[in-house]
Motif scaffolding. Structure first.
Motif, PDB file in Angstrom:
ATOM      1  N   GLU A 117       0.408 -16.667   2.091  1.00  0.00           N
ATOM      2  CA  GLU A 117       0.171 -15.387   1.439  1.00  0.00           C
ATOM      3  C   GLU A 117       0.382 -15.461  -0.069  1.00  0.00           C
ATOM      4  O   GLU A 117       0.980 -16.406  -0.595  1.00  0.00           O
ATOM      5  CB  GLU A 117       1.106 -14.313   2.027  1.00  0.00           C
ATOM      6  CG  GLU A 117       2.573 -14.608   1.839  1.00  0.00           C
ATOM      7  CD  GLU A 117       3.468 -13.563   2.483  1.00  0.00           C
ATOM      8  OE1 GLU A 117       2.956 -12.520   2.892  1.00  0.00           O
ATOM      9  OE2 GLU A 117       4.679 -13.808   2.565  1.00  0.00           O
ATOM     10  N   VAL A 118      -0.132 -14.430  -0.740  1.00  0.00           N
ATOM     11  CA  VAL A 118       0.119 -14.209  -2.162  1.00  0.00           C
ATOM     12  C   VAL A 118       0.928 -12.927  -2.278  1.00  0.00           C
ATOM     13  O   VAL A 118       0.563 -11.902  -1.691  1.00  0.00           O
ATOM     14  CB  VAL A 118      -1.193 -14.072  -2.956  1.00  0.00           C
ATOM     15  CG1 VAL A 118      -0.892 -13.769  -4.423  1.00  0.00           C
ATOM     16  CG2 VAL A 118      -2.021 -15.327  -2.821  1.00  0.00           C
ATOM     17  N   ILE A 119       2.018 -12.978  -3.000  1.00  0.00           N
ATOM     18  CA  ILE A 119       2.901 -11.822  -3.155  1.00  0.00           C
ATOM     19  C   ILE A 119       2.985 -11.472  -4.636  1.00  0.00           C
ATOM     20  O   ILE A 119       3.212 -12.346  -5.482  1.00  0.00           O
ATOM     21  CB  ILE A 119       4.308 -12.110  -2.607  1.00  0.00           C
ATOM     22  CG1 ILE A 119       4.241 -12.481  -1.125  1.00  0.00           C
ATOM     23  CG2 ILE A 119       5.229 -10.907  -2.819  1.00  0.00           C
ATOM     24  CD1 ILE A 119       5.541 -12.993  -0.561  1.00  0.00           C
ATOM     25  N   VAL A 131      -5.907   3.754   3.471  1.00  0.00           N
ATOM     26  CA  VAL A 131      -6.533   2.805   4.385  1.00  0.00           C
ATOM     27  C   VAL A 131      -6.910   1.500   3.672  1.00  0.00           C
ATOM     28  O   VAL A 131      -7.719   0.723   4.183  1.00  0.00           O
ATOM     29  CB  VAL A 131      -7.780   3.418   5.071  1.00  0.00           C
ATOM     30  CG1 VAL A 131      -7.356   4.468   6.084  1.00  0.00           C
ATOM     31  CG2 VAL A 131      -8.758   3.990   4.060  1.00  0.00           C
ATOM     32  N   THR A 132      -6.308   1.242   2.507  1.00  0.00           N
ATOM     33  CA  THR A 132      -6.490  -0.057   1.862  1.00  0.00           C
ATOM     34  C   THR A 132      -5.924  -1.125   2.789  1.00  0.00           C
ATOM     35  O   THR A 132      -4.862  -0.936   3.383  1.00  0.00           O
ATOM     36  CB  THR A 132      -5.755  -0.087   0.509  1.00  0.00           C
ATOM     37  OG1 THR A 132      -6.258   0.964  -0.318  1.00  0.00           O
ATOM     38  CG2 THR A 132      -5.948  -1.418  -0.191  1.00  0.00           C
ATOM     39  N   PRO A 133      -6.594  -2.260   2.957  1.00  0.00           N
ATOM     40  CA  PRO A 133      -6.113  -3.280   3.898  1.00  0.00           C
ATOM     41  C   PRO A 133      -4.683  -3.728   3.597  1.00  0.00           C
ATOM     42  O   PRO A 133      -4.273  -3.822   2.435  1.00  0.00           O
ATOM     43  CB  PRO A 133      -7.106  -4.428   3.695  1.00  0.00           C
ATOM     44  CG  PRO A 133      -8.355  -3.777   3.216  1.00  0.00           C
ATOM     45  CD  PRO A 133      -7.900  -2.630   2.374  1.00  0.00           C
ATOM     46  N   ASN A 134      -3.946  -4.019   4.659  1.00  0.00           N
ATOM     47  CA  ASN A 134      -2.539  -4.410   4.510  1.00  0.00           C
ATOM     48  C   ASN A 134      -2.355  -5.700   3.725  1.00  0.00           C
ATOM     49  O   ASN A 134      -1.288  -5.940   3.158  1.00  0.00           O
ATOM     50  CB  ASN A 134      -1.884  -4.563   5.891  1.00  0.00           C
ATOM     51  CG  ASN A 134      -1.611  -3.229   6.545  1.00  0.00           C
ATOM     52  OD1 ASN A 134      -1.484  -2.206   5.874  1.00  0.00           O
ATOM     53  ND2 ASN A 134      -1.539  -3.222   7.866  1.00  0.00           N
ATOM     54  N   ALA A 135      -3.379  -6.547   3.669  1.00  0.00           N
ATOM     55  CA  ALA A 135      -3.267  -7.802   2.937  1.00  0.00           C
ATOM     56  C   ALA A 135      -3.348  -7.616   1.429  1.00  0.00           C
ATOM     57  O   ALA A 135      -3.117  -8.576   0.684  1.00  0.00           O
ATOM     58  CB  ALA A 135      -4.347  -8.778   3.388  1.00  0.00           C
ATOM     59  N   ASN A 136      -3.680  -6.408   0.974  1.00  0.00           N
ATOM     60  CA  ASN A 136      -3.708  -6.175  -0.466  1.00  0.00           C
ATOM     61  C   ASN A 136      -2.347  -6.541  -1.058  1.00  0.00           C
ATOM     62  O   ASN A 136      -1.310  -6.121  -0.540  1.00  0.00           O
ATOM     63  CB  ASN A 136      -4.018  -4.700  -0.748  1.00  0.00           C
ATOM     64  CG  ASN A 136      -4.474  -4.460  -2.170  1.00  0.00           C
ATOM     65  OD1 ASN A 136      -5.459  -5.051  -2.596  1.00  0.00           O
ATOM     66  ND2 ASN A 136      -3.784  -3.610  -2.890  1.00  0.00           N
ATOM     67  N   PRO A 137      -2.294  -7.334  -2.126  1.00  0.00           N
ATOM     68  CA  PRO A 137      -0.999  -7.808  -2.626  1.00  0.00           C
ATOM     69  C   PRO A 137      -0.128  -6.728  -3.251  1.00  0.00           C
ATOM     70  O   PRO A 137       1.050  -6.955  -3.492  1.00  0.00           O
ATOM     71  CB  PRO A 137      -1.379  -8.868  -3.667  1.00  0.00           C
ATOM     72  CG  PRO A 137      -2.777  -8.549  -4.056  1.00  0.00           C
ATOM     73  CD  PRO A 137      -3.417  -7.958  -2.841  1.00  0.00           C
ATOM     74  N   CYS A 138      -0.700  -5.560  -3.500  1.00  0.00           N
ATOM     75  CA  CYS A 138       0.080  -4.446  -4.051  1.00  0.00           C
ATOM     76  C   CYS A 138      -0.035  -3.247  -3.112  1.00  0.00           C
ATOM     77  O   CYS A 138      -1.116  -2.971  -2.585  1.00  0.00           O
ATOM     78  CB  CYS A 138      -0.445  -4.083  -5.445  1.00  0.00           C
ATOM     79  SG  CYS A 138       0.528  -2.821  -6.293  1.00  0.00           S
ATOM     80  N   VAL A 139       1.071  -2.569  -2.893  1.00  0.00           N
ATOM     81  CA  VAL A 139       1.056  -1.395  -2.005  1.00  0.00           C
ATOM     82  C   VAL A 139       0.091  -0.338  -2.520  1.00  0.00           C
ATOM     83  O   VAL A 139      -0.651   0.268  -1.759  1.00  0.00           O
ATOM     84  CB  VAL A 139       2.472  -0.797  -1.873  1.00  0.00           C
ATOM     85  CG1 VAL A 139       2.437   0.495  -1.074  1.00  0.00           C
ATOM     86  CG2 VAL A 139       3.416  -1.794  -1.226  1.00  0.00           C
ATOM     87  N   ASN A 140       0.106  -0.111  -3.841  1.00  0.00           N
ATOM     88  CA  ASN A 140      -0.733   0.910  -4.458  1.00  0.00           C
ATOM     89  C   ASN A 140      -1.982   0.305  -5.085  1.00  0.00           C
ATOM     90  O   ASN A 140      -1.939  -0.782  -5.647  1.00  0.00           O
ATOM     91  CB  ASN A 140       0.037   1.654  -5.555  1.00  0.00           C
ATOM     92  CG  ASN A 140       1.295   2.307  -5.046  1.00  0.00           C
ATOM     93  OD1 ASN A 140       2.367   2.038  -5.561  1.00  0.00           O
ATOM     94  ND2 ASN A 140       1.176   3.172  -4.057  1.00  0.00           N
TER      95      ASN A 140
END
Length: 363
Positions: free
Chosen positions: A285-287, A246-255
């Motif tokens: 965004e930041v990727i 449930v980490t927010p989708n905007a987190n720049p890393c999937v994990n």
């Protein structure tokens, strides 16, 4: 040198990755792919130049001439395929976890032993460079006696809402907890003895939870959001383990990955949630591109999540032991089942390994 003829069951995202890896391996030959949805298998076959396509894995095992099978189905569907492959005399690479029930774990072990075939579970965190560096420090005695650890491995929400159409039939404990627990067992050289876990629901199962595109899912995803586990090991070590999606989708890393291991002579910490090697910035965004876990270089699949799959082929060719055994993987399944039961009862539980001895972890 003889090539290993590989077949794949499961033509989803990761099945396609398997196909690319075997196609790029100098001593592997990808001969067949199978999926219940034949159109999906045909698509991957066309893209990766796979000559044979099936929607019945029994038929594939009988006709394709494969030496080994990669089982890349949803986690709850591993056992029947693995047992059928073993009964057909095929070596098996099973995506994690080995199985999701006690009975299925033992069925797979029995089938492989009875038919004298080799098997490995793709617990690829053992190939993760910082995690492997920590392991080397442990086995070389640099930390002294290791006696505690903390491991956090979480995913962003879209893994459950978008990537896995079967998320409600599984659990984050199978999807990520299997990696976390295997890492801890590997580091400590010991199995879990007693576990206590609490869990929480309320985000993913909420009607109208948003998917990656920001669109509501009317019925939500009926799965537990997060597990927090305390684990006592047979050698006396203790660990805390956190797994959620449930980490927010905007987190720049999937994990979201944090790991600390403490010994009486030192400590190692790993923060693999982010890195400063490369970042992309736009007005919106930041990727942070994935250049470690899975990426491509000159069109070839690279990254530690792919090295574990290559290692399976390598070990079949050389005859070396797999870096992770089926029995170790079975220990993990039985411990995760105890963790999930503890989360339901809110009570500590002893892990029941049945007839499986602990010899695997005696260094």
């Amino acid at each position: 040198m003889k090539s290993i003829k590989m077949a794949i069951v499961g033509a989803g995202i990761w099945g396609a990755n398997h196909a690319r890896i075997y196609r790029s391996h100098p001593f592997a030959e990808i001969v067949a792919i199978c999926d219940m949805n034949r159109a999906k298998a045909e698509k991957v076959a066309k893209e990766e130049g796979i000559p044979l396509v099936y929607d019945d894995y029994h038929k594939m095992f009988a006709e394709s001439g494969c030496d080994a099978v990669a089982i890349v189905t949803p986690d709850f569907a591993h056992a029947d395929v693995a047992v059928a492959a073993a009964n057909a005399g095929k070596h098996v690479l099973i995506e994690k976890p080995l199985a999701t029930t006690r009975e299925d774990a033992f069925r797979i072990l029995e089938a492989c032993e009875k038919n004298h075939v080799r098997g490995m579970v793709d617990l690829h965190n053992r190939w993760n460079p910082p995690i492997h560096a920590a392991y080397q420090s442990v086995v070389e005695g640099e930390l002294g006696e290791v006696y505690s650890a903390y491991y956090r491995l979480n995913d962003v929400r879209w893994v459950a809402t978008d990537m896995l159409p079967w998320a409600a039939k599984s659990s984050i404990m199978w999807f990520l907890g299997s990696h976390s627990l295997d890492t801890l067992m590997w580091m400590f050289g010991s199995r879990p003895k007693r576990v206590y876990c609490v869990s929480k629901k309320g985000v993913l199962n909420r009607p109208g939870v948003l998917n990656k595109a920001g669109e509501p899912i009317p019925e939500g995803i009926d799965t537990t959001d997060e597990y927090l586990s305390t684990i006592e090991f047979e050698n006396g070590a203790v660990a805390q383990m956190e797994n959620g999606w449930v980490t927010p989708n905007a987190n720049p890393c999937v994990n979201d990955i944090k790991f600390t291991i403490l010994g009486d002579k030192g400590m190692i910490t790993v923060d693999a949630s982010n890195h400063n090697m490369i970042q992309k910035y736009t007005d919106h965004e930041v990727i942070v591109p994935d250049v470690i876990v899975q990426n491509r270089i000159f069109g070839q699949p690279k990254g530690f999540a792919f090295e574990s799959i290559r290692s399976f082929v390598d070990c079949l060719i050389t005859g070396e032991e797999f870096p992770v055994s089926l029995r170790e993987s079975a220990y993990g399944v039985l411990a995760i089942l105890a963790i999930m039961e503890s989360a339901e009862t809110r009570m500590p539980l002893e892990v029941d390994y049945g007839c499986l001895s602990e010899d695997e972890y005696h260094r």
